[in-house]
Write a protein that holds these residues in place. Sequence first.
Motif, PDB file in Angstrom:
ATOM      1  N   MET A   1       0.840  -1.188   0.000  1.00 11.30           N
ATOM      2  CA  MET A   1       0.000   0.000   0.000  1.00 11.30           C
ATOM      3  C   MET A   1       0.880   1.244   0.000  1.00 11.30           C
ATOM      4  O   MET A   1       1.834   1.339   0.769  1.00 11.30           O
ATOM      5  N   ARG A   2       0.558   2.183  -0.872  1.00 13.62           N
ATOM      6  CA  ARG A   2       1.328   3.417  -0.940  1.00 13.62           C
ATOM      7  C   ARG A   2       0.760   4.418   0.057  1.00 13.62           C
ATOM      8  O   ARG A   2      -0.420   4.767   0.018  1.00 13.62           O
ATOM      9  N   LEU A   3       1.623   4.883   0.981  1.00 13.55           N
ATOM     10  CA  LEU A   3       1.179   5.791   2.016  1.00 13.55           C
ATOM     11  C   LEU A   3       1.165   7.222   1.511  1.00 13.55           C
ATOM     12  O   LEU A   3       1.984   7.618   0.673  1.00 13.55           O
ATOM     13  N   HIS A   4       0.233   7.993   2.033  1.00 11.98           N
ATOM     14  CA  HIS A   4       0.218   9.426   1.778  1.00 11.98           C
ATOM     15  C   HIS A   4       1.484  10.036   2.363  1.00 11.98           C
ATOM     16  O   HIS A   4       1.810   9.798   3.533  1.00 11.98           O
ATOM     17  N   PRO A   5       2.258  10.798   1.615  1.00 16.48           N
ATOM     18  CA  PRO A   5       3.516  11.345   2.147  1.00 16.48           C
ATOM     19  C   PRO A   5       3.257  12.351   3.270  1.00 16.48           C
ATOM     20  O   PRO A   5       2.294  13.125   3.231  1.00 16.48           O
ATOM     21  N   PHE A   6       4.123  12.317   4.288  1.00 16.41           N
ATOM     22  CA  PHE A   6       3.995  13.255   5.393  1.00 16.41           C
ATOM     23  C   PHE A   6       5.384  13.657   5.858  1.00 16.41           C
ATOM     24  O   PHE A   6       6.379  12.994   5.557  1.00 16.41           O
ATOM     25  N   ARG A   7       5.423  14.759   6.606  1.00 19.26           N
ATOM     26  CA  ARG A   7       6.671  15.272   7.168  1.00 19.26           C
ATOM     27  C   ARG A   7       6.679  15.002   8.660  1.00 19.26           C
ATOM     28  O   ARG A   7       5.667  15.195   9.344  1.00 19.26           O
ATOM     29  N   LEU A   8       7.806  14.559   9.211  1.00 23.23           N
ATOM     30  CA  LEU A   8       7.945  14.280  10.634  1.00 23.23           C
ATOM     31  C   LEU A   8       8.602  15.468  11.322  1.00 23.23           C
ATOM     32  O   LEU A   8       9.688  15.895  10.931  1.00 23.23           O
ATOM     33  N   VAL A   9       7.930  15.989  12.333  1.00 19.42           N
ATOM     34  CA  VAL A   9       8.455  17.098  13.136  1.00 19.42           C
ATOM     35  C   VAL A   9       8.744  16.554  14.528  1.00 19.42           C
ATOM     36  O   VAL A   9       7.891  15.879  15.127  1.00 19.42           O
ATOM     37  N   GLU A  10       9.924  16.845  15.081  1.00 17.52           N
ATOM     38  CA  GLU A  10      10.329  16.316  16.383  1.00 17.52           C
ATOM     39  C   GLU A  10      10.713  17.449  17.332  1.00 17.52           C
ATOM     40  O   GLU A  10      11.895  17.712  17.556  1.00 17.52           O
ATOM     41  N   PRO A  11       9.729  18.136  17.905  1.00 20.94           N
ATOM     42  CA  PRO A  11      10.031  19.226  18.847  1.00 20.94           C
ATOM     43  C   PRO A  11      10.692  18.684  20.111  1.00 20.94           C
ATOM     44  O   PRO A  11      10.528  17.512  20.459  1.00 20.94           O
ATOM     45  N   GLU A  12      11.416  19.550  20.810  1.00 21.06           N
ATOM     46  CA  GLU A  12      12.141  19.143  22.010  1.00 21.06           C
ATOM     47  C   GLU A  12      11.567  19.767  23.271  1.00 21.06           C
ATOM     48  O   GLU A  12      12.159  19.638  24.349  1.00 21.06           O
ATOM     49  N   SER A  13      10.436  20.436  23.166  1.00 20.37           N
ATOM     50  CA  SER A  13       9.770  20.995  24.338  1.00 20.37           C
ATOM     51  C   SER A  13       8.279  21.030  24.059  1.00 20.37           C
ATOM     52  O   SER A  13       7.831  20.953  22.908  1.00 20.37           O
ATOM     53  N   LEU A  14       7.504  21.144  25.140  1.00 21.91           N
ATOM     54  CA  LEU A  14       6.053  21.184  24.992  1.00 21.91           C
ATOM     55  C   LEU A  14       5.585  22.416  24.214  1.00 21.91           C
ATOM     56  O   LEU A  14       4.739  22.296  23.320  1.00 21.91           O
ATOM     57  N   PRO A  15       6.099  23.624  24.486  1.00 23.84           N
ATOM     58  CA  PRO A  15       5.685  24.779  23.675  1.00 23.84           C
ATOM     59  C   PRO A  15       5.979  24.590  22.187  1.00 23.84           C
ATOM     60  O   PRO A  15       5.173  24.985  21.338  1.00 23.84           O
ATOM     61  N   GLU A  16       7.126  23.973  21.870  1.00 19.79           N
ATOM     62  CA  GLU A  16       7.436  23.722  20.459  1.00 19.79           C
ATOM     63  C   GLU A  16       6.433  22.749  19.849  1.00 19.79           C
ATOM     64  O   GLU A  16       6.031  22.894  18.698  1.00 19.79           O
ATOM     65  N   ALA A  17       6.043  21.739  20.623  1.00 27.27           N
ATOM     66  CA  ALA A  17       5.078  20.759  20.124  1.00 27.27           C
ATOM     67  C   ALA A  17       3.724  21.408  19.865  1.00 27.27           C
ATOM     68  O   ALA A  17       3.064  21.129  18.842  1.00 27.27           O
ATOM     69  N   ILE A  18       3.280  22.272  20.773  1.00 24.84           N
ATOM     70  CA  ILE A  18       1.999  22.959  20.596  1.00 24.84           C
ATOM     71  C   ILE A  18       2.050  23.861  19.370  1.00 24.84           C
ATOM     72  O   ILE A  18       1.104  23.914  18.576  1.00 24.84           O
ATOM     73  N   GLU A  19       3.182  24.544  19.191  1.00 27.77           N
ATOM     74  CA  GLU A  19       3.329  25.422  18.017  1.00 27.77           C
ATOM     75  C   GLU A  19       3.325  24.615  16.731  1.00 27.77           C
ATOM     76  O   GLU A  19       2.678  24.987  15.752  1.00 27.77           O
ATOM     77  N   ALA A  20       4.040  23.485  16.713  1.00 30.36           N
ATOM     78  CA  ALA A  20       4.100  22.656  15.504  1.00 30.36           C
ATOM     79  C   ALA A  20       2.740  22.064  15.170  1.00 30.36           C
ATOM     80  O   ALA A  20       2.367  21.944  13.995  1.00 30.36           O
ATOM     81  N   LEU A  21       1.976  21.702  16.194  1.00 32.70           N
ATOM     82  CA  LEU A  21       0.654  21.123  15.970  1.00 32.70           C
ATOM     83  C   LEU A  21      -0.320  22.156  15.426  1.00 32.70           C
ATOM     84  O   LEU A  21      -1.223  21.832  14.639  1.00 32.70           O
ATOM     85  N   GLY A  22      -0.117  23.419  15.803  1.00 37.65           N
ATOM     86  CA  GLY A  22      -1.064  24.460  15.419  1.00 37.65           C
ATOM     87  C   GLY A  22      -0.764  25.159  14.105  1.00 37.65           C
ATOM     88  O   GLY A  22      -1.541  26.032  13.692  1.00 37.65           O
ATOM     89  N   ARG A  23       0.315  24.806  13.449  1.00 39.88           N
ATOM     90  CA  ARG A  23       0.608  25.451  12.167  1.00 39.88           C
ATOM     91  C   ARG A  23      -0.505  25.172  11.149  1.00 39.88           C
ATOM     92  O   ARG A  23      -1.114  24.102  11.163  1.00 39.88           O
ATOM     93  N   LEU A  24      -0.722  26.126  10.274  1.00 43.80           N
ATOM     94  CA  LEU A  24      -1.840  26.038   9.337  1.00 43.80           C
ATOM     95  C   LEU A  24      -1.460  25.439   7.983  1.00 43.80           C
ATOM     96  O   LEU A  24      -2.253  25.478   7.046  1.00 43.80           O
TER      97      LEU A  24
END
Length: 294
Positions: free
Chosen positions: A1-24
């Motif tokens: 099965m061919r997967l939909h391509p995605f980008r992996l983001v690996e934040p190193e703090s909780l604020p970075e994770a919240i910011e990465a999740l909220g990008r539009l």
Amino acid sequence: MRLHPFRLVEPESLPEAIEALGRLDGEARLVAGGTALVAMIRLGLVKPDRLVSLHRVPALTQIRVENGSLELGAMATHADIEHSRVVRDGWPLLADAVRRVATPAIRTSGTIGGNLAYAEAASDPAPALLCLEAEVRVAGPRGSRTVPIGQFFRGFYDAALEPGEIVTAIRIPPPPARARGGYIKFTSRSAEDKPLVGVAALVALDASGRCVETRIGLGGAAPTPIRAERAERTLRGETLTDAAARAAAEAAAQEADPLTDLMGSADYRREMIRVWVRRLLVALGDGTEASGAR
């Protein structure tokens, strides 16, 4: 099965994770253990443009006791919790429930925060956490808040998370004095399957053996994990006899709202609720360990 391509983001703090999740820039999904999300991606049920991994946020993996309460970081795995001496000694009901989750491989990678955020009705840890009256801590663009576990499951695979929010921790107060508890699951196929019905119970007895407090949590009994409050009320002030356990089991079966799926019909699930609630309560009354059918 061919997967939909995605980008992996690996934040190193909780604020970075919240910011990465909220990008539009496209749809984002959090990945913790990945035990549910990877399967959903492979089946084409979700097609995220990026995955935000929480593996590099060390504060989310902690297991500790603070002011008498157990604090579980959302990235603590089921295996971490199962093998924690702190959990086994102070919160054995939770240790009992997490050791029933799927296979050792799943328990090693699956996280408690991911399990709750997935809001699976047939979760193993959720009924135990309901009995333990846990609180779920979440953080997002608008700050942090705490949600009582009884209000966290809003509907079928629907958790009380607003857009951009992340489960960060679970806080569990100490069990009542003189409490005994247990978790039992019934699976119609493999012992490693999710429960057709899962039952957790926590019972506090007075010196004469009467129930001063009873908590019963059910998985697979409704679109969400639930507390069987009507069943709990039938046991208050009662001795845990077989007759009392049968009455509570009948009340639990009547207040449940089970679904029909490939694992079993709603009527079958309701009957299994009667069987396993009674069996667990009788075992707690006798001070023995109930065994679930595997």
